[in-house]
Each structure stands twice: as structure tokens, then as C-alpha cells.
Design a protein around this motif. Structure first.
Motif, mmCIF file in Angstrom:
data_model
loop_
_atom_site.group_PDB
_atom_site.id
_atom_site.type_symbol
_atom_site.label_atom_id
_atom_site.label_comp_id
_atom_site.label_asym_id
_atom_site.label_seq_id
_atom_site.Cartn_x
_atom_site.Cartn_y
_atom_site.Cartn_z
ATOM 1 N N LYS A 169 50.442 -38.903 10.255
ATOM 2 C CA LYS A 169 50.493 -40.269 10.841
ATOM 3 C C LYS A 169 51.699 -40.926 10.262
ATOM 4 C CE LYS A 169 48.930 -43.713 13.119
ATOM 5 N NZ LYS A 169 48.725 -43.875 14.572
ATOM 6 N N TYR A 170 51.936 -40.929 8.891
ATOM 7 C CA TYR A 170 53.035 -41.613 8.478
ATOM 8 C C TYR A 170 53.976 -40.525 7.341
ATOM 9 C CZ TYR A 170 50.065 -45.581 9.286
ATOM 10 O OH TYR A 170 49.177 -46.257 10.127
ATOM 11 N N PRO A 171 54.778 -40.048 8.314
ATOM 12 C CA PRO A 171 55.850 -38.578 7.598
ATOM 13 C C PRO A 171 56.544 -39.341 6.772
ATOM 14 C CG PRO A 171 56.311 -39.276 9.750
ATOM 15 C CD PRO A 171 55.181 -40.111 9.569
ATOM 16 N N LEU A 172 57.156 -40.535 6.690
ATOM 17 C CA LEU A 172 58.167 -41.104 5.961
ATOM 18 C C LEU A 172 57.587 -41.005 4.254
ATOM 19 C CD1 LEU A 172 60.892 -42.300 5.627
ATOM 20 C CD2 LEU A 172 60.142 -44.488 5.939
ATOM 21 N N CYS A 173 56.262 -41.217 4.041
ATOM 22 C CA CYS A 173 55.830 -41.423 2.622
ATOM 23 C C CYS A 173 55.112 -40.124 2.354
ATOM 24 C CB CYS A 173 54.932 -42.493 2.426
ATOM 25 S SG CYS A 173 53.754 -42.860 3.596
ATOM 26 N N PHE A 174 54.959 -38.971 3.170
ATOM 27 C CA PHE A 174 54.364 -37.711 3.191
ATOM 28 C C PHE A 174 54.834 -36.982 1.812
ATOM 29 C CE2 PHE A 174 53.647 -33.162 3.882
ATOM 30 C CZ PHE A 174 52.333 -33.278 3.847
ATOM 31 N N GLU A 175 53.765 -36.515 1.112
ATOM 32 C CA GLU A 175 53.987 -35.717 -0.093
ATOM 33 C C GLU A 175 53.045 -34.348 -0.077
ATOM 34 O OE1 GLU A 175 53.400 -37.183 -3.975
ATOM 35 O OE2 GLU A 175 52.079 -38.620 -3.176
ATOM 36 N N VAL A 176 53.315 -33.132 -0.573
ATOM 37 C CA VAL A 176 52.363 -32.197 -0.868
ATOM 38 C C VAL A 176 51.879 -32.284 -2.206
ATOM 39 C CG1 VAL A 176 53.492 -30.721 1.044
ATOM 40 C CG2 VAL A 176 54.113 -30.499 -1.504
ATOM 41 N N LEU A 177 50.761 -31.591 -2.416
ATOM 42 C CA LEU A 177 49.821 -31.575 -3.455
ATOM 43 C C LEU A 177 49.931 -30.255 -4.170
ATOM 44 C CD1 LEU A 177 47.203 -34.119 -2.890
ATOM 45 C CD2 LEU A 177 49.317 -34.569 -3.599
ATOM 46 N N ASP A 178 50.468 -29.119 -3.815
ATOM 47 C CA ASP A 178 50.230 -27.784 -4.288
ATOM 48 C C ASP A 178 51.318 -27.135 -3.715
ATOM 49 O OD1 ASP A 178 49.306 -27.127 -1.799
ATOM 50 O OD2 ASP A 178 47.326 -28.187 -2.221
ATOM 51 N N ASP A 179 51.382 -25.850 -3.850
ATOM 52 C CA ASP A 179 52.455 -24.956 -3.484
ATOM 53 C C ASP A 179 52.191 -24.155 -2.010
ATOM 54 O OD1 ASP A 179 50.415 -22.942 -3.919
ATOM 55 O OD2 ASP A 179 51.437 -22.027 -5.456
ATOM 56 N N SER A 184 44.748 -31.538 -5.887
ATOM 57 C CA SER A 184 44.352 -30.317 -5.364
ATOM 58 C C SER A 184 44.243 -29.487 -6.622
ATOM 59 C CB SER A 184 45.607 -29.837 -4.529
ATOM 60 O OG SER A 184 45.486 -28.314 -4.183
ATOM 61 N N ILE A 185 43.183 -28.681 -6.523
ATOM 62 C CA ILE A 185 42.757 -27.981 -7.651
ATOM 63 C C ILE A 185 43.151 -26.614 -7.729
ATOM 64 C CG2 ILE A 185 40.968 -27.265 -9.291
ATOM 65 C CD1 ILE A 185 40.877 -30.277 -9.179
ATOM 66 N N LYS A 186 42.521 -25.486 -6.931
ATOM 67 C CA LYS A 186 43.017 -24.229 -6.479
ATOM 68 C C LYS A 186 41.929 -23.912 -5.557
ATOM 69 C CE LYS A 186 42.005 -21.718 -10.677
ATOM 70 N NZ LYS A 186 42.313 -20.751 -11.519
ATOM 71 N N TYR A 222 34.703 -38.132 -4.977
ATOM 72 C CA TYR A 222 34.285 -36.942 -4.211
ATOM 73 C C TYR A 222 34.946 -35.620 -4.583
ATOM 74 C CZ TYR A 222 32.277 -40.482 -0.957
ATOM 75 O OH TYR A 222 31.638 -41.532 -0.609
ATOM 76 N N VAL A 223 34.253 -34.542 -4.416
ATOM 77 C CA VAL A 223 34.807 -33.223 -4.518
ATOM 78 C C VAL A 223 34.861 -32.558 -3.387
ATOM 79 C CG1 VAL A 223 34.479 -31.041 -5.816
ATOM 80 C CG2 VAL A 223 33.677 -33.222 -6.892
ATOM 81 N N TYR A 224 35.925 -31.973 -2.934
ATOM 82 C CA TYR A 224 36.211 -31.341 -1.588
ATOM 83 C C TYR A 224 36.348 -29.794 -1.538
ATOM 84 C CZ TYR A 224 37.176 -36.217 -0.830
ATOM 85 O OH TYR A 224 37.019 -37.721 -0.746
ATOM 86 N N TYR A 225 35.794 -29.189 -0.516
ATOM 87 C CA TYR A 225 36.058 -27.759 -0.484
ATOM 88 C C TYR A 225 36.933 -27.688 0.778
ATOM 89 C CZ TYR A 225 36.632 -22.767 0.222
ATOM 90 O OH TYR A 225 37.057 -21.527 0.508
ATOM 91 N N THR A 265 33.101 -29.065 -12.439
ATOM 92 C CA THR A 265 34.170 -28.230 -12.817
ATOM 93 C C THR A 265 34.132 -26.716 -11.914
ATOM 94 O OG1 THR A 265 32.633 -27.040 -14.599
ATOM 95 C CG2 THR A 265 34.243 -28.658 -15.353
ATOM 96 N N MET A 266 35.334 -26.144 -12.016
ATOM 97 C CA MET A 266 35.258 -25.042 -11.064
ATOM 98 C C MET A 266 35.006 -23.557 -12.051
ATOM 99 S SD MET A 266 38.256 -23.741 -8.599
ATOM 100 C CE MET A 266 38.971 -22.053 -9.057
ATOM 101 N N ILE A 267 33.991 -22.715 -11.332
ATOM 102 C CA ILE A 267 33.693 -21.616 -12.101
ATOM 103 C C ILE A 267 34.803 -20.674 -12.002
ATOM 104 C CG2 ILE A 267 31.631 -19.847 -12.609
ATOM 105 C CD1 ILE A 267 29.927 -22.260 -12.126
ATOM 106 N N ASN A 268 34.677 -20.200 -10.809
ATOM 107 C CA ASN A 268 35.508 -19.355 -10.460
ATOM 108 C C ASN A 268 36.117 -19.689 -8.737
ATOM 109 O OD1 ASN A 268 33.671 -18.092 -8.245
ATOM 110 N ND2 ASN A 268 32.962 -16.722 -10.033
ATOM 111 N N ASN A 269 36.806 -18.716 -8.032
ATOM 112 C CA ASN A 269 37.137 -19.170 -6.620
ATOM 113 C C ASN A 269 36.025 -19.470 -5.811
ATOM 114 O OD1 ASN A 269 39.582 -18.607 -7.472
ATOM 115 N ND2 ASN A 269 40.043 -16.778 -6.449
ATOM 116 N N ASN A 270 34.678 -19.092 -5.926
ATOM 117 C CA ASN A 270 33.878 -19.285 -5.090
ATOM 118 C C ASN A 270 32.507 -19.976 -5.526
ATOM 119 O OD1 ASN A 270 34.715 -17.297 -3.397
ATOM 120 N ND2 ASN A 270 34.139 -15.633 -4.642
#
Length: 165
Positions: free
Chosen positions: A71-81, A127-129, A138-141, A155-160
């Protein structure tokens, strides 16, 4: 039989972006291209590859498959690789503008990013991983809020798997 489309690109001043997945993006002096197709209404002077998922400029943000519909590309930023699921086949990652959080995963085949509607404070989002993210509330997946997860003790235990209090 493979069909090729002729383009009027000037091959001398091309620049290719090292961070782009599989060399998807190229620019000449006037235009930007994705997979050999000219991106409409995009200036090559301001075009940037942000990460493996997102690229663009002041007026438009793109995923590797099309317009991200930010929606607002002028202020867009990424949070991970752009590779949060550690998968070299499909890119995935979070980005934000001043109002919305966005999630993109290449395995869906849609060109646009998904708005994370439950995120009301994108400026606090991290962004965690492995597709996880967290903000003050909140926490998101991926683009989905994890019900009842406490962001203060999560806390994250592993990828799953992950846990909270």
C-alpha cells in the motif's frame, strides 16, 4: 519449443543485482526487468533489490512473481533476508510499510504479498526465522497469529515447535 520475446533493452549499461534470487532482476539506463520482461512504470534509477523476496522502488514493490501490492511503497522495508524458511527453492519473508505487515512465500504462486491483518503495530514486529515473527501483542507463524501465544515469554524450540509460559 521455446519462444523468445525480443526486447529493446540497451545491453551495454546493464546492471545485475547480486542479492536477487537466480538473477531475476536486471536494469539498463531507463528500465527494470524481471525474468526478461519489462516492469511497467518502474524507474531503473531508483530500483533496488531488498532481499530474495522483494524488490522495487519508490512507487512499486515487487515479489519474484509480480506486484507485491504494498500500500505504501515509499516507506517499505524488509525485515529479513527473504529466506526465513531456509529453503533455497521457495523464497519467504516479512516486510512492512508504515501501516501494514506483509508476508510472502514463493510456494503459493501468487505474485502479491499477504497482509498480516492481525498485526496492528508493524513498527514493533520482528522476523525471527523459520516463518515465525513477533510484535508487542502477538506471535505469528507466516501470516497467521498463533492463538494464545504470549509474546513476552515465547521462545522458539526448533523450526517446527515453540513454547511460552
Amino acid at each position: 519449443m521455446i519462444k523468445y520475446k525480443k526486447t529493446s533493452a540497451d545491453i551495454n549499461p546493464f546492471r545485475m543485482f547480486g542479492g536477487a534470487i537466480h538473477g531475476k532482476y536486471l536494469c539498463d539506463e531507463d528500465r527494470a526487468y524481471c525474468d526478461g520482461l519489462k516492469l511497467q512504470n518502474v524507474s531503473s534509477w531508483y530500483f533496488v533489490v531488498f532481499n530474495r523476496c522483494f524488490a522495487g522502488e519508490r512507487l512499486s514493490i515487487f515479489t519474484v512473481y509480480g506486484n507485491a501490492k504494498v500500500k505504501y511503497p515509499l516507506c517499505f522495508e524488509v525485515l529479513d533476508d527473504g529466506n526465513v524458511n531456509n529453503d533455497d527453492i521457495y523464497v519467504s519473508g516479512y516486510g512492512r510499510d508504515d501501516v501494514y505487515m506483509y508476508w510472502f512465500i514463493g510456494s503459493t504462486g501468487t505474485g502479491h504479498a499477504t497482509v498480516v491483518r492481525s498485526c496492528k503495530k508493524p513498527h514493533t514486529f520482528r522476523s525471527i526465522k523459520s516463518g515465525y515473527g513477533i510484535d508487542d501483542d502477538y506471535v505469528y507463524y507466516e501470516a497467521v497469529k498463533i492463538p494464545k501465544a504470549n509474546p513476552k515469554t515465547w521462545t522458539m524450540i526448533n523450526n517446527n515447535y515453540s513454547k511460552d509460559d
